[in-house]
Design an enzyme around this catalytic site. Structure first.
Site, PDB file in Angstrom:
ATOM      1  CG  HIS A 108      -2.056  -1.623   1.548  1.00 56.64           C
ATOM      2  ND1 HIS A 108      -2.906  -1.188   0.323  1.00 56.64           N
ATOM      3  CD2 HIS A 108      -1.573  -1.458   2.186  1.00 56.64           C
ATOM      4  CE1 HIS A 108      -3.219  -2.305   0.381  1.00 56.64           C
ATOM      5  NE2 HIS A 108      -2.706  -2.454   2.037  1.00 56.64           N
ATOM      6  CG  HIS A 130      -4.691 -44.989 -33.154  1.00 52.89           C
ATOM      7  ND1 HIS A 130      -5.614 -43.726 -33.413  1.00 52.89           N
ATOM      8  CD2 HIS A 130      -3.973 -44.099 -33.872  1.00 52.89           C
ATOM      9  CE1 HIS A 130      -5.316 -42.124 -33.422  1.00 52.89           C
ATOM     10  NE2 HIS A 130      -3.988 -43.080 -34.185  1.00 52.89           N
ATOM     11  CB  CYS A 185      -4.864 -46.815 -62.221  1.00 53.15           C
ATOM     12  SG  CYS A 185      -5.429 -47.660 -61.752  1.00 53.15           S
TER      13      CYS A 185
END
Length: 1136
Positions: free
Chosen positions: A215, A609, A1066
């Site tokens: 203070h 997982h 492909c």
């Protein structure tokens, strides 16, 4: 988007003031004659090294870049363990008291009670004791006027009557002939600790002193205080030790107005006060104590007040203030020293504070602060007037400074509505000044939750309760470490480029040993999990099926592997998975038995997982889940367990195992990318919250893009993870510690640093009495995973987290993900509920209102006016005078600008991860006209111009990326990055046009959305470039078949329509079809045949439909080289 009330220029200037190289801003600071600035010697800062690393060429290999970036960083030096905790306690400080009022609360008995408590608990012997010293006048003059100091010095020679007359000219003080001497000794005690901490004699410290100080003002005694100890210490650290940024935290129940007034125009000191206010009815009765006072001039935003407007505030309220306000701002401010005005008058039973906090709560606050400034933390005693509460509060904080675990909170609960109201006001006032407080556009200030009424919440004041008796564990060792080299016997028989390799765990152990961390741990033996343990989470049929693989032949193993998603199996797989799970159970046993406090399990294969009856994503047995069930079994009850999963992939298996169980809180933070990132689907979405009794106990933070890093994870911790965790109050914390969100991981595409992981670990260590176990999951860059696990282990051992520099604020898209999860879970967790505040501040009133309906924020209408009210206390007259009001308004929205990346010819010719460089005339990175069909170039980089500026929605609003290195994106388990949302909020182009541009940026054959592997460069009214980095591996490579005997003909037309342009072959059947931008016959072929990989006859790039990404792998080099020979008559220039 910019922070409300702050344009981007101001924001950049604000952040620049935190620069380590900027001098202190207070011009009044002058070095004391004869005192030289003793700067600390240190190794190069990791942030600087990383910044230099980011400036390297795009072509530099990621692994080498990370290693080079760490060169010159002396991790052993940086991680040096300091002797411990300093303590200053001097009996001379008891040689003053109030001569005319024996009942005055500030008396010598305060320190007597503390000393007895510390001796009883053996704490004084554990600390490094320092002799108190007197502060010199020159040191006190750093804060106080010479005239005031001289006046106080004369009190030594006054009689009681004169002392009383002088004391009556101030507010709430008394004077004694020894007051001046003791006040000088108190200030000097704190300065002695500053020297010791900044001189690396100790890590942290505590000054048990009186009289208090916070203070005291420039020329004014006030509130029991003569000299402002923490203010003097802050200035002293800046002057003598050249410290540039100091954080002062004031948790005394009274506002430290003296400290605030000292620094309210100074951006080099951040002042944070949390105090009782009650709309100004509580002492010191100042408007300057309210949330609206945030500093003045250059100091705006550096004064933070959290005013409590009712009594009975509890631990949860204080912790919420630290998590929501103090820690985020402090991480942006980057203090080099933390000083605490440590008053304990907010504890239960204190006659002044009338609050309801506990010593355990103050241990938590201390722990949270220890993560700042590299752990350089000093507590200076202020108030506290219930002798038992004071002694136990000091003891709890000192225990924490010494590294003891924080006791569990008996009634943690959630912050009350009044606390939330105060915090909302404070955040509203601060948001324009701190980027880390930025909210996403759709953040809601108030939310109406069905069945929830804020007025029905339990509100204070609460009846006083007896202080709990804290128990501090006596541990033989702090951190357990379990590892077994036999777990390296699990390996891929068919692909030596697979990311989940045995060296992952051996590199981690080598790093731990290299840094001396393994030697500091208690090494625990691993054992296989028993069938009974496995069966708590997996079916008997599944366990038997995996066991049968031990005797399978290679062809059978390949067939069995293919029956699961992203799995490979070898004869040793079952034994290794069993050992990984058993090792985790061993660590649980050691922690629950008190043999160790915490631990690390360096295990593989990973586990999160793994489902009840299926292997998935490199995982066989769910080690974390089995460990959790094992903990509950040996504890004999449904132990409350928090599982935090920070692996970059969602732990689908763990979620499913516990989704109906309220005893296990599962929190996952992961890449989601709108369901396209492994393990894909909706399981990792924010709206997946559990089922039945477990509803609300599954929490998913779903990142929808790459580049998420320290700033985003810490924002999630502060705003979501820790509030829920404290409310849940776990008895054990398990971490699915995957490190594939780490910087440079080939699968994650994220940017977490080792320092970031250390801070996440430190913050979790405040829970469950410090009982936390890290169990390794993913992490596929060997340098990143080993350094990250080492950083976490060091933190578990009690070393302070390293300094962390946040280079940018959280990404807006990530903030949106956090906000989305918060909105979903507000109905389940009170700690996430916010009240919209309408503060009618005049003269001392404030009300909070809960919105009745959801009102989405309007990004285009964000103007706000904030009136800053405060009062400056005239130091000479002791009068309150109104401070000038300051207005902050948000300027018009401005567009972020990003510089165009200038890619050199050499850069454009180099494939980011080893992709082939093609002939310059056809495959060099080129700019393409927007009206043409865009073609991927070289399988490595796509450079494209666009007329409208677009930015990734994950880009920082005020910190656009400038020449950033392209990010790696990956496939099913390995990543599957896609859907880079460009320009969702831009104003430069119509929505339909932007959607069309995004479509054109898609994969040539399949026409998918633009992949997140594209890193955008460019800015408004300039060309935008995209650099594409292919995957280094994908799980569909097995579909590539041998090249036909006749070779390849790159001029072959589409077998369906005869088109000659943009044809693809492909790689499974070698049929040739046209791209989407012709007649989309290759896309139709994929959909009918399921063949995943195709080769472009235009630029020889390879696209995987299954991964939705470009791929470059050694398995593709032969076919690419044959095509290159056919196209150009020569081998590829770089075939490695």
């Amino acid at each position: 988007m910019t922070s409300t009330g702050q344009d981007s220029t101001t924001t950049r200037q604000r952040r620049s003031r935190h620069n380590l190289n900027s001098p202190p801003r207070d011009s009044s600071i002058v070095s004391k004659p004869g005192v030289k600035g003793a700067g600390l010697r240190s190794s190069p800062k990791l942030a600087e090294v990383k910044k230099k690393g980011r400036m390297k060429k795009l072509s530099q290999p990621a692994e080498q870049d990370l290693v080079v970036g760490l060169q010159g960083l002396d991790l052993n030096l940086e991680a040096k363990t300091l002797p411990g905790t300093g303590l200053v306690f001097d009996e001379q400080l008891n040689e003053f008291h109030c001569l005319w009022d024996d009942s005055f609360p500030e008396g010598p008995e305060r320190l007597h009670a503390i000393k007895e408590q510390l001796i009883r608990e053996g704490l004084m012997d554990r600390c490094v004791s320092f002799q108190a010293r007197f502060a010199e006048k020159e040191e006190l003059m750093l804060v106080h006027s010479l005239e005031y100091i001289d006046l106080m010095e004369t009190t030594q020679y006054m009689n009681e009557g004169e002392l009383r007359i002088l004391a009556d000219t101030y507010d709430s003080v008394y004077l004694h002939p020894n007051s001046y001497t003791c006040a000088c000794l108190a200030s000097g005690s704190v300065l002695r600790l500053v020297d010791a901490v900044l001189g690396a004699e100790i890590q942290n410290g505590m000054a048990i002193i009186r009289p208090p100080g916070h203070h005291a003002q420039h020329s004014l005694m006030d509130g029991y205080c003569m000299f402002n100890h923490v203010a003097v210490a802050a200035r002293y650290a800046q002057v003598k030790h050249r410290i540039q940024r100091v954080l002062i935290v004031d948790w005394d129940v009274h506002h430290g107005q003296g400290t605030q007034f000292t620094f309210d125009q100074d951006p080099s000191v951040l002042y944070f006060s949390i105090h009782r206010y009650e709309q100004g009815r509580f002492w010191p009765h100042l408007k300057a104590s309210n949330w609206s006072t945030i500093g003045f001039g250059q100091g705006q935003g550096y004064t933070i007040n959290v005013p409590w407007n009712q009594v009975g505030m509890r631990d949860a309220d204080y912790i919420a203030a630290f998590l929501r306000v103090l820690l985020p701002v402090s991480l942006e401010f980057q203090p080099q020293l933390v000083l605490v005005a440590a008053g304990f008058d907010a504890l239960q039973g204190d006659p002044k504070g009338e609050m309801a906090t506990t010593p355990a709560g103050f241990a938590q606050l201390t722990h949270l602060l220890m993560g700042l400034a590299g752990g350089r933390l000093i507590l200076s005693l202020e108030g506290g007037y219930n002798l038992r509460s004071l002694a136990e509060g000091v003891s709890a904080s000192l225990h924490t400074l010494l590294g003891d675990p924080c006791p569990m909170l008996e009634s943690p609960g959630a912050p009350c509505a009044s606390a939330l109201s105060s915090l909302s006001c404070t955040l509203e006032a601060l948001e324009p000044f701190w980027e880390t407080l930025m909210r996403s556009d759709d953040t809601l200030e108030g939310v109406h939750v069905e069945g929830y009424n804020v007025e029905e919440e339990e509100e204070g004041p609460w009846p006083p309760q007896a202080l709990p008796i804290l128990m501090w564990p006596v541990l033989q060792a702090r951190t357990g470490l379990v590892y077994d080299q036999r777990m390296m016997d699990h390996y891929n028989l068919w692909d030596n480029q697979h990311p989940e390799i045995p060296q992952r765990i051996s590199r981690i152990m080598c790093r731990l040993e290299e840094l001396g961390l393994a030697g500091r741990c208690l090494i625990l033996p691993a054992r296989p999990a028993t069938d009974a343990e496995l069966l708590t989470c997996h079916s008997a049929e599944y366990v038997g099926r995996l066991r049968a693989t031990e005797k399978m032949k290679t062809r059978e193993l390949h067939r069995e592997s293919a029956s699961f998603e992203s799995i490979y199996i070898c004869p040793s797989t079952f034994a290794c998975a069993q050992l990984a799970t058993g090792a985790s159970c061993c660590l649980v046993e050691a922690v629950l038995a008190g043999e160790v406090l915490n631990g690390v399990a360096v295990v593989r294969p990973p586990g999160h997982h793994a489902e009840h009856d299926a292997a998935c994503g490199f995982c066989f047995f769910n080690s974390v889940a089995v460990a959790a069930r094992h903990a509950q079994a040996i504890s004999g009850h449904a132990l409350r367990i928090l599982i935090v999963d920070w692996d970059v992939h969602h732990g689908n298996g763990t979620q499913h195992i516990f989704e109906e169980d309220p005893s296990v809180l599962y929190i996952s933070l992961h890449r989601y990318d709108h369901g396209t990132f492994f393990p894909m689907g909706i399981e990792g979405a924010s709206n997946q919250v559990g089922r039945s009794a477990g509803t609300g106990f599954t929490v998913n933070v779903a990142w929808n893009g790459p580049r998420v890093g320290d700033a985003e994870y810490l924002a999630a911790w502060h705003r979501l993870v820790l509030p829920i965790a404290y409310e849940f109050n776990p008895e054990l914390v398990l971490v699915s510690a995957g490190f594939d969100a780490a910087w440079r991981d080939p699968l994650g595409g994220c940017q977490l640093s080792p320092e970031g992981y250390a801070h996440l670990t430190h913050l979790l260590m405040g829970l469950a009495g410090g009982r936390i176990i890290l169990i390794l999951e993913g992490g596929y860059n060997l340098t990143s995973v080993s350094d990250s696990m080492a950083a976490c282990t060091r933190t578990l051992l009690g070393d302070p987290p390293p300094l962390l520099t946040l280079s940018r604020p959280p990404l807006s898209g990530a903030l949106a993900s956090i906000t989305e999860t918060i909105q979903v879970h507000r109905r389940y967790w009170r700690s996430l509920r916010a009240t919209k505040v309408e503060d009618k501040e005049g003269p001392f009133s404030s009300t909070s209102v809960t919105e009745e309906a959801i009102q989405p924020a309007n990004p285009g209408s964000t103007e706000r006016l904030t009136t800053l009210e405060g009062s400056n206390l005239d130091a000479g007259m002791g009068k309150a005078t109104p401070a000038p009001s300051v207005q902050e308004s948000t300027p018009a929205q401005t567009n972020s600008e990003t510089a165009v990346a200038q890619l050199t010819k050499d850069q454009s010719q180099e494939a980011a991860t080893g992709g082939a460089t093609l002939d310059q005339t056809t495959s060099e990175a080129a700019t393409l006209d927007q009206t043409t069909s865009e073609k991927p170039v070289g399988g490595a980089e796509l450079i494209q111009t666009t007329q409208a500026s677009r930015a990734n929605n994950q880009t920082p609003p005020t910190s656009p990326a400038r020449g950033a290195i392209s990010q790696i994106s990956h496939s099913p388990l390995v990543g599957n990055l896609r859907t880079l949302e460009l320009g969702s909020k831009t104003q430069e182009a119509p929505e339909s046009q932007i959607a069309e541009e995004e479509r054109l940026l898609g994969e040539t054959a399949g026409g998918q959305d633009i992949d997140d592997s594209m890193q955008a460069f460019g800015g408004t009214d300039q060309a935008t470039f995209y650099a594409v980095t292919p995957l280094p591996w994908c799980p569909h490579l097995a579909a590539v078949c041998p090249i036909p005997e006749g070779g390849l003909d790159v001029t072959q037309p589409c077998q369906e329509c005869g088109a000659l342009q943009e044809n693809w072959a492909c790689l499974s059947c070698y049929e040739v079809y046209c791209s989407r931008y012709v007649n989309a016959h290759m896309l139709q072929h994929h959909e009918s045949s399921g063949h995943p990989l195709v080769l472009s006859y235009v630029d020889l790039s390879t696209w995987c439909y299954g991964c939705q990404a470009y791929v470059h792998h050694q398995a593709l080099l032969d076919v690419k080289n044959i095509a290159h020979q056919n196209k150009f008559g020569e081998d590829m220039p770089h075939s490695h």
